[in-house]
Design a protein around this motif. Sequence first.
Motif, PDB file in Angstrom:
ATOM      1  N   LEU A  72      54.822 -22.885  31.116  1.00  0.00           N
ATOM      2  CA  LEU A  72      53.711 -21.942  31.107  1.00  0.00           C
ATOM      3  C   LEU A  72      52.456 -22.676  30.667  1.00  0.00           C
ATOM      4  N   GLU A  73      51.319 -22.061  30.964  1.00  0.00           N
ATOM      5  CA  GLU A  73      50.044 -22.507  30.441  1.00  0.00           C
ATOM      6  C   GLU A  73      49.494 -21.365  29.599  1.00  0.00           C
ATOM      7  N   VAL A  74      48.898 -21.723  28.467  1.00  0.00           N
ATOM      8  CA  VAL A  74      48.269 -20.733  27.599  1.00  0.00           C
ATOM      9  C   VAL A  74      46.878 -21.232  27.244  1.00  0.00           C
ATOM     10  N   ARG A  75      45.940 -20.310  27.198  1.00  0.00           N
ATOM     11  CA  ARG A  75      44.571 -20.676  26.835  1.00  0.00           C
ATOM     12  C   ARG A  75      44.541 -21.241  25.422  1.00  0.00           C
ATOM     13  N   ALA A  76      43.795 -22.317  25.254  1.00  0.00           N
ATOM     14  CA  ALA A  76      43.674 -22.945  23.941  1.00  0.00           C
ATOM     15  C   ALA A  76      43.013 -22.010  22.927  1.00  0.00           C
ATOM     16  N   ASP A  77      42.271 -21.018  23.408  1.00  0.00           N
ATOM     17  CA  ASP A  77      41.600 -20.077  22.506  1.00  0.00           C
ATOM     18  C   ASP A  77      42.426 -18.803  22.272  1.00  0.00           C
ATOM     19  N   ASN A  78      43.744 -18.884  22.513  1.00  0.00           N
ATOM     20  CA  ASN A  78      44.638 -17.746  22.290  1.00  0.00           C
ATOM     21  C   ASN A  78      45.773 -18.161  21.346  1.00  0.00           C
ATOM     22  N   PRO A  79      45.464 -18.329  20.039  1.00  0.00           N
ATOM     23  CA  PRO A  79      46.486 -18.808  19.105  1.00  0.00           C
ATOM     24  C   PRO A  79      47.654 -17.838  18.923  1.00  0.00           C
ATOM     25  N   GLY A  80      47.431 -16.532  19.091  1.00  0.00           N
ATOM     26  CA  GLY A  80      48.524 -15.574  18.942  1.00  0.00           C
ATOM     27  C   GLY A  80      49.590 -15.761  20.005  1.00  0.00           C
ATOM     28  N   ALA A  81      49.170 -15.945  21.251  1.00  0.00           N
ATOM     29  CA  ALA A  81      50.121 -16.172  22.340  1.00  0.00           C
ATOM     30  C   ALA A  81      50.833 -17.509  22.146  1.00  0.00           C
ATOM     31  N   LYS A  82      50.093 -18.538  21.776  1.00  0.00           N
ATOM     32  CA  LYS A  82      50.689 -19.865  21.549  1.00  0.00           C
ATOM     33  C   LYS A  82      51.772 -19.781  20.469  1.00  0.00           C
ATOM     34  N   ARG A  83      51.489 -19.055  19.403  1.00  0.00           N
ATOM     35  CA  ARG A  83      52.455 -18.891  18.316  1.00  0.00           C
ATOM     36  C   ARG A  83      53.721 -18.171  18.818  1.00  0.00           C
ATOM     37  N   LEU A  84      53.547 -17.116  19.601  1.00  0.00           N
ATOM     38  CA  LEU A  84      54.700 -16.405  20.164  1.00  0.00           C
ATOM     39  C   LEU A  84      55.550 -17.353  20.996  1.00  0.00           C
ATOM     40  N   TYR A  85      54.922 -18.120  21.868  1.00  0.00           N
ATOM     41  CA  TYR A  85      55.677 -19.027  22.732  1.00  0.00           C
ATOM     42  C   TYR A  85      56.422 -20.071  21.907  1.00  0.00           C
ATOM     43  N   GLU A  86      55.797 -20.562  20.862  1.00  0.00           N
ATOM     44  CA  GLU A  86      56.483 -21.519  19.985  1.00  0.00           C
ATOM     45  C   GLU A  86      57.687 -20.872  19.313  1.00  0.00           C
ATOM     46  N   GLU A  87      57.552 -19.628  18.883  1.00  0.00           N
ATOM     47  CA  GLU A  87      58.668 -18.901  18.269  1.00  0.00           C
ATOM     48  C   GLU A  87      59.815 -18.716  19.255  1.00  0.00           C
ATOM     49  N   LEU A  88      59.506 -18.657  20.551  1.00  0.00           N
ATOM     50  CA  LEU A  88      60.524 -18.491  21.584  1.00  0.00           C
ATOM     51  C   LEU A  88      61.093 -19.827  22.068  1.00  0.00           C
ATOM     52  N   GLY A  89      60.686 -20.920  21.441  1.00  0.00           N
ATOM     53  CA  GLY A  89      61.249 -22.221  21.757  1.00  0.00           C
ATOM     54  C   GLY A  89      60.423 -23.101  22.670  1.00  0.00           C
ATOM     55  N   PHE A  90      59.205 -22.695  22.985  1.00  0.00           N
ATOM     56  CA  PHE A  90      58.344 -23.517  23.827  1.00  0.00           C
ATOM     57  C   PHE A  90      57.698 -24.619  22.989  1.00  0.00           C
TER      58      PHE A  90
END
Length: 164
Positions: free
Chosen positions: A109-127
């Motif tokens: 996936l790609e996530v906007r660098a200015d969206n830390p909440g989404a990035k954190r969720l993806y990291e919690e899911l193993g990304f």
Amino acid sequence: MTWFLRRAGLGDLADIMRIETATFANDAWSEKAMAGELGSEHTYYLVAERNDTGEVQGYAGLLAPAGSRQGDIQTIAVDEAARRGGLGRALMLQLMGEARQRGAREMFLEVRADNPGAKRLYEELGFEILGVRPRYYQPDGVDAIVMRATLEHPIAGVAEEGAS
């Protein structure tokens, strides 16, 4: 608040576009592009309806041709009124499960660098972060963080109010 997740179809296009244009004001997908995604045999799109009202409050899409060892999160968005209740996590978990069923062993996936909440969720899911695509999101010129997760082990979870 709880939701019912179901496979999206062309009949959901107006609800999806309502959320798409509200969430991604400057770089929303076109209605034609989204319709093509909903009709493709290689994609799997979900919508989330509130159990009490039936209102569509989120959607997410996966590109994972059958037999491919890779899947790609095409898009995901949650209506502002439904954020921070676990709906994004529930949509992601469903797409990850569908990707596994289609034979994928990793997802991107790609996530906007200015969206830390989404990035954190993806990291919690193993990304994990693979790299950055400079100025990927136009016209804003925002970088995209490219992430990957392996799908060897399923991740369990539920969408409930108050969950992250």
